[in-house]
Design a protein around this motif. Structure first.
Motif, PDB file in Angstrom:
ATOM      1  N   LYS A 152      43.483  32.250  36.582  1.00 28.75           N
ATOM      2  CA  LYS A 152      44.561  31.589  37.323  1.00 28.75           C
ATOM      3  C   LYS A 152      43.961  30.749  38.440  1.00 28.75           C
ATOM      4  O   LYS A 152      42.969  31.117  39.050  1.00 28.75           O
ATOM      5  CB  LYS A 152      45.531  32.612  37.916  1.00 28.75           C
ATOM      6  N   GLY A 153      44.592  29.606  38.702  1.00 25.07           N
ATOM      7  CA  GLY A 153      44.137  28.743  39.780  1.00 25.07           C
ATOM      8  C   GLY A 153      42.888  27.974  39.409  1.00 25.07           C
ATOM      9  O   GLY A 153      42.611  27.733  38.232  1.00 25.07           O
ATOM     10  N   GLU A 154      42.119  27.597  40.415  1.00 21.47           N
ATOM     11  CA  GLU A 154      40.936  26.760  40.207  1.00 21.47           C
ATOM     12  C   GLU A 154      39.728  27.596  39.794  1.00 21.47           C
ATOM     13  O   GLU A 154      39.411  28.601  40.417  1.00 21.47           O
ATOM     14  CB  GLU A 154      40.598  26.007  41.497  1.00 21.47           C
ATOM     15  N   TRP A 155      39.057  27.142  38.743  1.00 28.43           N
ATOM     16  CA  TRP A 155      37.803  27.721  38.288  1.00 28.43           C
ATOM     17  C   TRP A 155      36.745  26.621  38.340  1.00 28.43           C
ATOM     18  O   TRP A 155      36.964  25.521  37.833  1.00 28.43           O
ATOM     19  CB  TRP A 155      37.931  28.249  36.859  1.00 28.43           C
ATOM     20  N   LYS A 156      35.623  26.922  38.944  1.00 21.40           N
ATOM     21  CA  LYS A 156      34.509  25.979  39.018  1.00 21.40           C
ATOM     22  C   LYS A 156      33.528  26.284  37.896  1.00 21.40           C
ATOM     23  O   LYS A 156      33.227  27.446  37.621  1.00 21.40           O
ATOM     24  CB  LYS A 156      33.800  26.099  40.363  1.00 21.40           C
ATOM     25  N   ASN A 157      33.006  25.232  37.272  1.00 20.41           N
ATOM     26  CA  ASN A 157      32.037  25.358  36.179  1.00 20.41           C
ATOM     27  C   ASN A 157      30.723  24.709  36.587  1.00 20.41           C
ATOM     28  O   ASN A 157      30.715  23.645  37.219  1.00 20.41           O
ATOM     29  CB  ASN A 157      32.581  24.686  34.914  1.00 20.41           C
ATOM     30  N   TYR A 158      29.617  25.335  36.200  1.00 11.63           N
ATOM     31  CA  TYR A 158      28.283  24.872  36.586  1.00 11.63           C
ATOM     32  C   TYR A 158      27.402  24.764  35.348  1.00 11.63           C
ATOM     33  O   TYR A 158      27.633  25.432  34.341  1.00 11.63           O
ATOM     34  CB  TYR A 158      27.640  25.868  37.557  1.00 11.63           C
ATOM     35  N   ASN A 159      26.350  23.931  35.461  1.00 17.84           N
ATOM     36  CA  ASN A 159      25.365  23.866  34.384  1.00 17.84           C
ATOM     37  C   ASN A 159      24.300  24.944  34.627  1.00 17.84           C
ATOM     38  O   ASN A 159      24.378  25.691  35.596  1.00 17.84           O
ATOM     39  CB  ASN A 159      24.755  22.467  34.255  1.00 17.84           C
ATOM     40  N   GLN A 160      23.303  25.015  33.758  1.00 22.82           N
ATOM     41  CA  GLN A 160      22.294  26.078  33.848  1.00 22.82           C
ATOM     42  C   GLN A 160      21.332  25.912  35.017  1.00 22.82           C
ATOM     43  O   GLN A 160      20.473  26.763  35.231  1.00 22.82           O
ATOM     44  CB  GLN A 160      21.534  26.198  32.535  1.00 22.82           C
ATOM     45  N   LEU A 161      21.490  24.844  35.790  1.00 26.29           N
ATOM     46  CA  LEU A 161      20.686  24.655  37.003  1.00 26.29           C
ATOM     47  C   LEU A 161      21.503  24.943  38.256  1.00 26.29           C
ATOM     48  O   LEU A 161      21.041  24.736  39.370  1.00 26.29           O
ATOM     49  CB  LEU A 161      20.126  23.230  37.055  1.00 26.29           C
ATOM     50  N   SER A 186      49.741  30.493  35.449  1.00 21.66           N
ATOM     51  CA  SER A 186      49.843  31.953  35.523  1.00 21.66           C
ATOM     52  C   SER A 186      49.707  32.642  34.168  1.00 21.66           C
ATOM     53  O   SER A 186      49.545  33.856  34.109  1.00 21.66           O
ATOM     54  CB  SER A 186      51.160  32.357  36.179  1.00 21.66           C
ATOM     55  N   ASN A 187      49.756  31.866  33.076  1.00 24.02           N
ATOM     56  CA  ASN A 187      49.568  32.430  31.733  1.00 24.02           C
ATOM     57  C   ASN A 187      48.148  32.234  31.219  1.00 24.02           C
ATOM     58  O   ASN A 187      47.871  32.505  30.050  1.00 24.02           O
ATOM     59  CB  ASN A 187      50.556  31.800  30.750  1.00 24.02           C
ATOM     60  N   GLY A 188      47.246  31.726  32.063  1.00 27.03           N
ATOM     61  CA  GLY A 188      45.865  31.522  31.665  1.00 27.03           C
ATOM     62  C   GLY A 188      45.610  30.270  30.865  1.00 27.03           C
ATOM     63  O   GLY A 188      44.556  30.120  30.254  1.00 27.03           O
ATOM     64  N   ASN A 189      46.561  29.333  30.878  1.00 22.57           N
ATOM     65  CA  ASN A 189      46.398  28.064  30.154  1.00 22.57           C
ATOM     66  C   ASN A 189      45.840  26.999  31.077  1.00 22.57           C
ATOM     67  O   ASN A 189      46.250  26.889  32.230  1.00 22.57           O
ATOM     68  CB  ASN A 189      47.750  27.588  29.609  1.00 22.57           C
ATOM     69  N   VAL A 190      44.918  26.186  30.550  1.00 23.74           N
ATOM     70  CA  VAL A 190      44.359  25.084  31.332  1.00 23.74           C
ATOM     71  C   VAL A 190      45.431  24.028  31.515  1.00 23.74           C
ATOM     72  O   VAL A 190      46.034  23.558  30.544  1.00 23.74           O
ATOM     73  CB  VAL A 190      43.131  24.458  30.633  1.00 23.74           C
ATOM     74  N   VAL A 191      45.676  23.650  32.777  1.00 17.83           N
ATOM     75  CA  VAL A 191      46.682  22.614  33.057  1.00 17.83           C
ATOM     76  C   VAL A 191      46.040  21.352  33.627  1.00 17.83           C
ATOM     77  O   VAL A 191      46.661  20.304  33.622  1.00 17.83           O
ATOM     78  CB  VAL A 191      47.781  23.130  34.022  1.00 17.83           C
ATOM     79  N   LYS A 192      44.788  21.475  34.059  1.00 16.58           N
ATOM     80  CA  LYS A 192      44.113  20.304  34.635  1.00 16.58           C
ATOM     81  C   LYS A 192      42.607  20.501  34.546  1.00 16.58           C
ATOM     82  O   LYS A 192      42.106  21.582  34.811  1.00 16.58           O
ATOM     83  CB  LYS A 192      44.534  20.145  36.098  1.00 16.58           C
ATOM     84  N   ILE A 193      41.890  19.430  34.167  1.00 15.04           N
ATOM     85  CA  ILE A 193      40.439  19.439  34.109  1.00 15.04           C
ATOM     86  C   ILE A 193      39.937  18.311  34.999  1.00 15.04           C
ATOM     87  O   ILE A 193      40.363  17.165  34.848  1.00 15.04           O
ATOM     88  CB  ILE A 193      39.915  19.240  32.680  1.00 15.04           C
TER      89      ILE A 193
END
Length: 169
Positions: A139-148, A159-166
């Motif tokens: 839920k909410g904002e999740w940050k994604n990083y590369n292997q570095l 709230s249902n775990g669906n991506v609404v924005k990338i």
């Protein structure tokens, strides 16, 4: 010359911190904690699995506290997963890479679902993603990083775990 030294020192102190990446995590199995669980159990047994990921599972049972600790190991006897249940509810979960590095820090709610701030790691220890779970759903904002450890984007979840924005950086 005095000013050159001051400017050089200033640039060194503040310029080197301009690109600050998250240091890799070196979180592995806490064997002292695991030993304390083994010692507090009154029964244990080993079950063979024979799969690529898991070769054996050792169960440590504390019947007084109704706690079961399941320790899964691979063929090289490396701990790959630990699950602890109390009164048939999962209270702890940890999964590890073959090198012993923790895959994720995942807090649990009273129903044994992921709940709260979570961090997933790459095998090299750098953060893969981080955000919040609410009763098993991202839920909410999740940050994604590369292997570095460099930020590659952010995902927004409903709230249902669906991506609404990338969002890409």
């Amino acid at each position: 010359m005095k000013y050159v030294s001051i400017i050089t020192a200033f640039l060194f102190m503040f310029g080197c911190n301009a690109k600050k990446e998250k240091a890799p995590s070196t979180t592995g199995v806490n064997y002292n904690w695991l030993d304390s669980i083994k010692k507090s159990s009154d029964t244990s047994y080993v079950k063979k699995y024979g799969t690529n990921k898991f070769a054996t599972a050792t169960y440590y049972i504390s019947s007084k506290e109704t706690v079961v600790c399941q320790v899964m190991k691979d063929a090289s006897d490396t701990v790959r997963q630990i699950i602890i249940t109390k009164n048939n509810k999962r209270i702890f979960f940890a999964e590890y890479y073959g090198n012993g590095q923790l895959k994720a820090k995942l807090p649990l709610d009273t129903f044994g679902q992921y709940h709260g701030p979570a961090t997933w790691f790459y095998e090299n220890g750098y953060t893969e993603s981080e955000g919040d779970y609410v009763h098993g759903f991202k839920k909410g904002e999740w940050k994604n990083y590369n292997q570095l450890g460099e930020l590659t984007g952010k995902n927004e979840y409903d709230s249902n775990g669906n991506v609404v924005k990338i969002v890409k950086p």
